[in-house]
Design a protein around this motif. Structure first.
Motif, mmCIF file in Angstrom:
data_model
loop_
_atom_site.group_PDB
_atom_site.id
_atom_site.type_symbol
_atom_site.label_atom_id
_atom_site.label_comp_id
_atom_site.label_asym_id
_atom_site.label_seq_id
_atom_site.Cartn_x
_atom_site.Cartn_y
_atom_site.Cartn_z
ATOM 1 N N ALA A 87 70.139 55.259 -32.221
ATOM 2 C CA ALA A 87 69.946 53.944 -32.851
ATOM 3 C C ALA A 87 69.442 54.056 -34.277
ATOM 4 N N GLN A 88 68.937 55.218 -34.654
ATOM 5 C CA GLN A 88 68.507 55.429 -36.029
ATOM 6 C C GLN A 88 69.699 55.554 -36.977
ATOM 7 N N HIS A 89 70.889 55.855 -36.417
ATOM 8 C CA HIS A 89 72.058 56.126 -37.249
ATOM 9 C C HIS A 89 73.285 55.299 -36.892
ATOM 10 N N ALA A 90 73.294 54.669 -35.732
ATOM 11 C CA ALA A 90 74.485 53.956 -35.269
ATOM 12 C C ALA A 90 74.074 52.657 -34.573
ATOM 13 N N ARG A 91 75.058 51.804 -34.324
ATOM 14 C CA ARG A 91 74.829 50.567 -33.569
ATOM 15 C C ARG A 91 75.021 50.915 -32.091
ATOM 16 N N VAL A 92 73.953 50.886 -31.337
ATOM 17 C CA VAL A 92 73.965 51.396 -29.967
ATOM 18 C C VAL A 92 73.813 50.269 -28.950
ATOM 19 N N THR A 93 74.630 50.333 -27.905
ATOM 20 C CA THR A 93 74.507 49.436 -26.764
ATOM 21 C C THR A 93 74.298 50.295 -25.534
ATOM 22 N N LEU A 94 73.333 49.926 -24.719
ATOM 23 C CA LEU A 94 73.062 50.632 -23.477
ATOM 24 C C LEU A 94 73.603 49.778 -22.339
ATOM 25 N N ALA A 95 74.646 50.251 -21.657
ATOM 26 C CA ALA A 95 75.297 49.491 -20.588
ATOM 27 C C ALA A 95 74.770 49.958 -19.238
ATOM 28 N N THR A 96 74.113 49.042 -18.509
ATOM 29 C CA THR A 96 73.538 49.380 -17.212
ATOM 30 C C THR A 96 73.883 48.303 -16.186
ATOM 31 N N ARG A 97 73.822 48.664 -14.920
ATOM 32 C CA ARG A 97 74.065 47.690 -13.855
ATOM 33 C C ARG A 97 72.876 46.768 -13.671
ATOM 34 N N ARG A 98 71.703 47.321 -13.844
ATOM 35 C CA ARG A 98 70.467 46.572 -13.625
ATOM 36 C C ARG A 98 69.592 46.688 -14.864
ATOM 37 N N PRO A 99 68.643 45.778 -15.019
ATOM 38 C CA PRO A 99 67.719 45.907 -16.151
ATOM 39 C C PRO A 99 66.954 47.230 -16.070
ATOM 40 N N ILE A 100 66.676 47.793 -17.216
ATOM 41 C CA ILE A 100 65.941 49.051 -17.263
ATOM 42 C C ILE A 100 64.471 48.782 -16.959
ATOM 43 N N THR A 101 63.910 49.615 -16.119
ATOM 44 C CA THR A 101 62.483 49.533 -15.840
ATOM 45 C C THR A 101 61.838 50.825 -16.324
ATOM 46 N N PHE A 102 60.595 50.726 -16.742
ATOM 47 C CA PHE A 102 59.870 51.886 -17.235
ATOM 48 C C PHE A 102 58.721 52.203 -16.297
ATOM 49 N N ALA A 103 58.423 53.474 -16.146
ATOM 50 C CA ALA A 103 57.294 53.916 -15.332
ATOM 51 C C ALA A 103 56.455 54.858 -16.181
ATOM 52 N N ASN A 104 55.158 54.707 -16.113
ATOM 53 C CA ASN A 104 54.269 55.571 -16.867
ATOM 54 C C ASN A 104 54.470 57.017 -16.409
ATOM 55 N N PRO A 105 54.762 57.940 -17.331
ATOM 56 C CA PRO A 105 55.039 59.315 -16.937
ATOM 57 C C PRO A 105 53.779 60.145 -16.689
ATOM 58 N N ASN A 106 52.615 59.533 -16.750
ATOM 59 C CA ASN A 106 51.372 60.285 -16.568
ATOM 60 C C ASN A 106 50.669 59.885 -15.284
ATOM 61 N N LEU A 107 50.085 60.870 -14.639
ATOM 62 C CA LEU A 107 49.295 60.663 -13.445
ATOM 63 C C LEU A 107 48.029 61.504 -13.601
ATOM 64 N N LEU A 108 46.894 60.851 -13.582
ATOM 65 C CA LEU A 108 45.615 61.534 -13.750
ATOM 66 C C LEU A 108 45.573 62.375 -15.020
ATOM 67 N N GLY A 109 46.156 61.821 -16.096
ATOM 68 C CA GLY A 109 46.103 62.486 -17.389
ATOM 69 C C GLY A 109 47.115 63.595 -17.611
ATOM 70 N N ARG A 110 48.012 63.814 -16.668
ATOM 71 C CA ARG A 110 49.033 64.859 -16.791
ATOM 72 C C ARG A 110 50.421 64.253 -16.624
#
Length: 125
Positions: free
Chosen positions: A63-86
């Motif tokens: 996206a820093q260089h092109a016009r980007v579209t992300l095609a997905t079946r469902r909305p994107i969900t995010f999960a915190n990648p850390n557990l107990l600081g790791r």
């Protein structure tokens, strides 16, 4: 000048190749016809299909260089990648979960959340 590898094209694969060769202590020369190391993606419309970790990270970088579209079946969900600081990957390696043969058991599971706090935010273009 003595080089180990000549890389033609400064797109995503060319840049990744140069990066990994440098980390391995190998010399490389990267040739790119354009003025920026983004290869054929510069100022183009790019559609990335899928909403997993790799797709989201690649879309964010492009996206820093092109016009980007992300095609997905469902909305994107995010999960915190850390557990107990790791990072979760640290825990997977420490517990041995990264070596379990889970592939046969993952069929039919809906799209997994992206392992990232979700700081990508919309780009105004």
């Amino acid at each position: 000048m003595n080089i180990d590898t000549l890389i033609v094209g400064g797109g995503q694969a060319g840049l990744a190749t140069a990066h990994h060769l440098a980390r391995a202590g190998r010399s490389a020369v990267l040739l790119e016809a354009g003025t920026a190391p983004v290869g054929s993606f510069a100022d183009q419309r790019v559609v990335i299909v899928g909403g997993g970790n790799t797709a989201v990270h690649v879309a964010h970088e492009l996206a820093q260089h092109a016009r980007v579209t992300l095609a997905t079946r469902r909305p994107i969900t995010f999960a915190n990648p850390n557990l107990l600081g790791r990072d979760l990957h640290w825990w997977f390696v420490r517990t041995g979960l990264d070596r379990l043969p889970l592939g046969p058991h993952l069929h039919g599971i809906p799209t997994a959340p992206v392992s990232d706090p979700g700081h990508y935010g919309p780009r105004g273009r």
